[in-house]
Each structure stands twice: as structure tokens, then as C-alpha cells.
Motif scaffolding. Structure first.
Motif, mmCIF file in Angstrom:
data_model
loop_
_atom_site.group_PDB
_atom_site.id
_atom_site.type_symbol
_atom_site.label_atom_id
_atom_site.label_comp_id
_atom_site.label_asym_id
_atom_site.label_seq_id
_atom_site.Cartn_x
_atom_site.Cartn_y
_atom_site.Cartn_z
ATOM 1 N N GLY A 1 0.935 16.874 13.086
ATOM 2 C CA GLY A 1 0.205 17.789 13.940
ATOM 3 C C GLY A 1 1.066 18.513 14.954
ATOM 4 N N ASN A 2 2.372 18.209 14.946
ATOM 5 C CA ASN A 2 3.280 18.788 15.929
ATOM 6 C C ASN A 2 4.704 18.629 15.397
ATOM 7 N N PRO A 3 5.547 19.637 15.498
ATOM 8 C CA PRO A 3 6.919 19.501 14.999
ATOM 9 C C PRO A 3 7.868 18.788 15.976
ATOM 10 N N ASP A 4 7.405 18.510 17.196
ATOM 11 C CA ASP A 4 8.249 17.909 18.227
ATOM 12 C C ASP A 4 8.389 16.393 18.020
ATOM 13 N N ALA A 5 9.621 15.915 17.854
ATOM 14 C CA ALA A 5 9.877 14.495 17.584
ATOM 15 C C ALA A 5 9.358 13.588 18.709
ATOM 16 N N THR A 6 9.471 14.014 19.944
ATOM 17 C CA THR A 6 8.991 13.212 21.073
ATOM 18 C C THR A 6 7.473 13.095 21.022
ATOM 19 N N ALA A 7 6.801 14.203 20.750
ATOM 20 C CA ALA A 7 5.341 14.165 20.642
ATOM 21 C C ALA A 7 4.888 13.273 19.474
ATOM 22 N N ILE A 8 5.606 13.358 18.373
ATOM 23 C CA ILE A 8 5.273 12.532 17.213
ATOM 24 C C ILE A 8 5.442 11.052 17.542
ATOM 25 N N SER B 1 -4.394 14.072 15.079
ATOM 26 C CA SER B 1 -5.672 14.445 15.694
ATOM 27 C C SER B 1 -6.715 13.339 15.627
ATOM 28 N N ASN B 2 -6.259 12.079 15.603
ATOM 29 C CA ASN B 2 -7.173 10.953 15.708
ATOM 30 C C ASN B 2 -7.392 10.686 17.193
ATOM 31 N N LEU B 3 -8.533 10.141 17.568
ATOM 32 C CA LEU B 3 -8.939 10.143 18.966
ATOM 33 C C LEU B 3 -8.390 9.001 19.818
ATOM 34 N N ALA B 4 -7.839 7.947 19.221
ATOM 35 C CA ALA B 4 -7.236 6.873 20.007
ATOM 36 C C ALA B 4 -5.855 7.323 20.487
ATOM 37 N N ALA B 5 -5.174 6.459 21.194
ATOM 38 C CA ALA B 5 -3.855 6.794 21.742
ATOM 39 C C ALA B 5 -2.812 7.017 20.651
ATOM 40 N N TYR B 6 -3.045 6.467 19.446
ATOM 41 C CA TYR B 6 -2.055 6.562 18.374
ATOM 42 C C TYR B 6 -2.696 7.043 17.075
ATOM 43 N N ASP B 7 -1.901 7.759 16.302
ATOM 44 C CA ASP B 7 -2.328 8.139 14.956
ATOM 45 C C ASP B 7 -1.977 7.045 13.962
ATOM 46 N N LEU B 8 -0.850 6.362 14.177
ATOM 47 C CA LEU B 8 -0.423 5.229 13.354
ATOM 48 C C LEU B 8 -0.152 4.066 14.300
ATOM 49 N N TYR B 9 -0.911 2.979 14.145
ATOM 50 C CA TYR B 9 -0.837 1.844 15.063
ATOM 51 C C TYR B 9 -0.545 0.572 14.272
ATOM 52 N N THR B 10 0.476 -0.164 14.689
ATOM 53 C CA THR B 10 0.796 -1.449 14.063
ATOM 54 C C THR B 10 0.594 -2.562 15.076
ATOM 55 N N TYR B 11 0.140 -3.713 14.581
ATOM 56 C CA TYR B 11 -0.177 -4.831 15.463
ATOM 57 C C TYR B 11 0.077 -6.141 14.724
ATOM 58 N N VAL C 1 0.854 -1.181 0.000
ATOM 59 C CA VAL C 1 0.000 0.000 0.000
ATOM 60 C C VAL C 1 0.892 1.235 0.000
ATOM 61 N N ASN C 2 0.725 2.086 -1.013
ATOM 62 C CA ASN C 2 1.474 3.336 -1.117
ATOM 63 C C ASN C 2 0.499 4.502 -1.041
ATOM 64 N N VAL C 3 0.701 5.352 -0.027
ATOM 65 C CA VAL C 3 -0.178 6.491 0.206
ATOM 66 C C VAL C 3 0.647 7.764 0.056
ATOM 67 N N THR C 4 0.156 8.714 -0.741
ATOM 68 C CA THR C 4 0.840 10.000 -0.903
ATOM 69 C C THR C 4 -0.180 11.135 -0.814
ATOM 70 N N GLY C 5 0.272 12.261 -0.294
ATOM 71 C CA GLY C 5 -0.520 13.480 -0.297
ATOM 72 C C GLY C 5 -1.904 13.348 0.293
ATOM 73 N N SER C 6 -2.043 12.576 1.369
ATOM 74 C CA SER C 6 -3.366 12.282 1.915
ATOM 75 C C SER C 6 -3.555 12.881 3.302
ATOM 76 N N THR C 7 -4.801 12.896 3.753
ATOM 77 C CA THR C 7 -5.162 13.426 5.063
ATOM 78 C C THR C 7 -5.918 12.351 5.830
ATOM 79 N N LEU C 8 -5.316 11.905 6.936
ATOM 80 C CA LEU C 8 -5.915 10.875 7.791
ATOM 81 C C LEU C 8 -6.011 11.473 9.192
ATOM 82 N N THR C 9 -7.027 12.286 9.400
ATOM 83 C CA THR C 9 -7.150 13.044 10.640
ATOM 84 C C THR C 9 -8.577 12.964 11.180
ATOM 85 N N GLY C 10 -8.710 13.182 12.478
ATOM 86 C CA GLY C 10 -10.021 13.308 13.092
ATOM 87 C C GLY C 10 -10.860 12.050 13.079
#
Length: 169
Positions: free
Chosen positions: A157-164, A129-139, A92-101
Motif C-alpha cells: 500500500g506504500n512504496p516507502d520501506a519505513t512505512a511498510i 489497509s487493514n484496520l489494526a496496527a499491523y497488516d502482517l502480525y506474528t505472535y 502455507v504458501n500464498v501467491t497472487g492474493s489480496t488481504l486488504t480492508g
């Protein structure tokens, strides 16, 4: 083109969504899909999505099995999951997309612990800005210590590497 529920009061899961199975292939260009169980469901086939919006559904884009999917300029928001890749060796290749909220994860990658793992690349996109604990979750990735999900040049959503990093699992 707009695909949506015909209910008087539309809600998620009012209809199944657009489904593509093995051998069929699908191209969706400039469409809005709303109020579905899976707005776009791709199983063991190839797909191209370009300028597609999914909203108010259980899953925006659901990829399963051994699929090859190219996604450009997807807007997937207000779903449970924006992009859900499950159980297979999909590419799966995703470019220029918005996965928020989304109500859970913007991106949820669920492999198979013993046999398979999807290959996913997400670049030049907004994932935040997704509502679960993670914006990108792998399992359940096979060889989780070696498997790589390419997610570069995205806005988190934030420039801080730790927050990301705290929003990626």
C-alpha cells in the motif's frame, strides 16, 4: 459457487463455514464464501484454494495444526482477519492474493512459544489497509529471532520501506 448465510439480514458468524479436518483434504476453486465464522477452516490436513473470495466473516482462511496449504488468488477482505495461521507446524504458501480492508490483521500468524511455528510464504500479493496496527502480525513463534516468514514481492500500500516495516510485527 457461492456459500453464504440464508438469514434475511446476513452478518458474520451466521454459519460455521467450510471445514476440513485431518485426513479429509480439500480443494476449493472459484468460490465466494461470506458471513461465516471461519469462511474456510483447515485443520491438520492438506488444502488448495484457487480464486477464492472470503468476506464479511470472522476469519477468511483459518489454518490450524500441521496442515499443508497452497493458496492462489485469494481475496480476503472485510473479515476480522484475512488469513489466520495458528498453533502448529503448518506450511502455507500464498501467491497472487489480496488481504486488504480487514477489521484487524490481513495476516495473523500465531505459533506456539514452546513447540511449533508455522512456515509461511506470501509472494506477489497485496497486504495493506487493514484496520489494526499491523497488516502482517506474528505472535508466539518458537525461536522468534531465527524464524523467517517469507513475504517478498508484495504490495504493502506504500512504496516507502519505513512505512511498510511499521505495519509488520
Amino acid at each position: 459457487v457461492r456459500f453464504t448465510s440464508d438469514a434475511d439480514t446476513p452478518a458474520a458468524e451466521d454459519w460455521s463455514g467450510l471445514y476440513s479436518y485431518s485426513g479429509s483434504g480439500i480443494t476449493i476453486d472459484r468460490a465466494t464464501i461470506k458471513h461465516a465464522t471461519n469462511a474456510v477452516y483447515i485443520n491438520d490436513t492438506s488444502a488448495t484454494l484457487d480464486h477464492v473470495a472470503t468476506t464479511d466473516s470472522n476469519v477468511g482462511v483459518y489454518v490450524r495444526g500441521d496442515a499443508t496449504v497452497g493458496i492462489h488468488a485469494l481475496t480476503s477482505r472485510l473479515n476480522e482477519h484475512g488469513l489466520f495461521v495458528y498453533d502448529g507446524n503448518s506450511t502455507v504458501n500464498v501467491t497472487g492474493s489480496t488481504l486488504t480492508g480487514n477489521n484487524q490483521y490481513g495476516v495473523y500468524l500465531n505459533g506456539d512459544l514452546y513447540t511449533t511455528a508455522p512456515q509461511v510464504s506470501i509472494t506477489g500479493s497485496s497486504i495493506h489497509s487493514n484496520l489494526a496496527a499491523y497488516d502482517l502480525y506474528t505472535y508466539r513463534f518458537q525461536n522468534a529471532g531465527q524464524q523467517v516468514v517469507l513475504a517478498r514481492d508484495n504490495w504493502w500500500g506504500n512504496p516507502d520501506a519505513t512505512a511498510i516495516s511499521s505495519r509488520i510485527s
